[in-house]
Design an enzyme around this catalytic site. Sequence first.
Site, short mmCIF file in Angstrom:
data_model
loop_
_atom_site.label_atom_id
_atom_site.label_comp_id
_atom_site.label_asym_id
_atom_site.label_seq_id
_atom_site.Cartn_x
_atom_site.Cartn_y
_atom_site.Cartn_z
N SER A 172 30.76 46.39 1.73
CA SER A 172 30.97 45.42 0.65
C SER A 172 30.02 44.26 0.83
CB SER A 172 32.43 44.94 0.67
OG SER A 172 32.65 43.92 -0.28
N CYS A 173 29.71 43.60 -0.28
CA CYS A 173 28.86 42.40 -0.21
C CYS A 173 29.20 41.52 -1.40
CB CYS A 173 27.38 42.77 -0.17
SG CYS A 173 26.79 43.68 -1.62
#
Length: 295
Positions: A247-248
């Site tokens: 995730s980012c």
Amino acid sequence: MAYRVWLVVLVGVLATSFAGAQGQKLLTTEALAGQLGGEGQKIIDMREKIQDYWAGHIPGAQWVSPEALRWPENGVPGMVMPVEQLAKLLSALGVTRDTTVVVYAEQSNYPPAYLVWALDYLGHQQSAMLDGGFKKWQAENRTVTQDYPAVTPCPCFSYIGPNNSVRALTDQVLRCDEKTTVLLDVRQKKLYTGEEGTWQRKGHIPGAIWHFWGDDLKADGTWKSKEELRATYAALGVTPDKRIITSCGQGQMSAHTYFTLKYVLGFSNVSNYDGSFNVWSSVKSLPVVTGENPR
């Protein structure tokens, strides 16, 4: 006894074949130079500025904007385009089911990895990233051109996807079990801790551990050794026996870590949460935390 020997040999062959397939995802500049002009290959330049492409690019490369793959979804910006539209883009590029798509950018940064992940989601496995990108290619004084390639669009790219095993959705992230799943946030540290950020809410998803995507690369933009990467991830509890969700902010940096884990290290159960904090932070009912994760 003969059966056991045959079985051992077969397993060895299959393991070698799998490792070879994984290794082909990361293409050296030397290997690409030896393949230029070959059949069954399309090279995609995903550098940020079209002016850089005009100034010089790898022979045969077509320029695709890094933003061309992302569409709004139910009002949320920056989501991966639907597979039907991605298939139309590939058709325009002259890609068929048998085509290997080789992608590069300035270095081994995240736009090419995002395209490789999008192709995985589409169900097109024949893709590779250029290790070190255009910067390494140019530093080695390899052939560069300003000519546009001759491209024959294919009538219609037939796709298999969507392959939902490589794309994590918000409800899956919400329900993930920390004993069997690692949620890995790969943004810059201050975005993770909530010290910085432009979203309505700052911080990270509860339970997410932090590792900056760029730390997987050496100074020249090529990947660090497998041994170094394995040790770094193992220290974080990121091991091949677990499900890994990357995730980012909007699924691009996390696509790079997805590529590292799945294709450089050979982890089998990796998915990219392309909604990432872009989606999570916009849903007021979902919790957001700041600071470090004590896990």
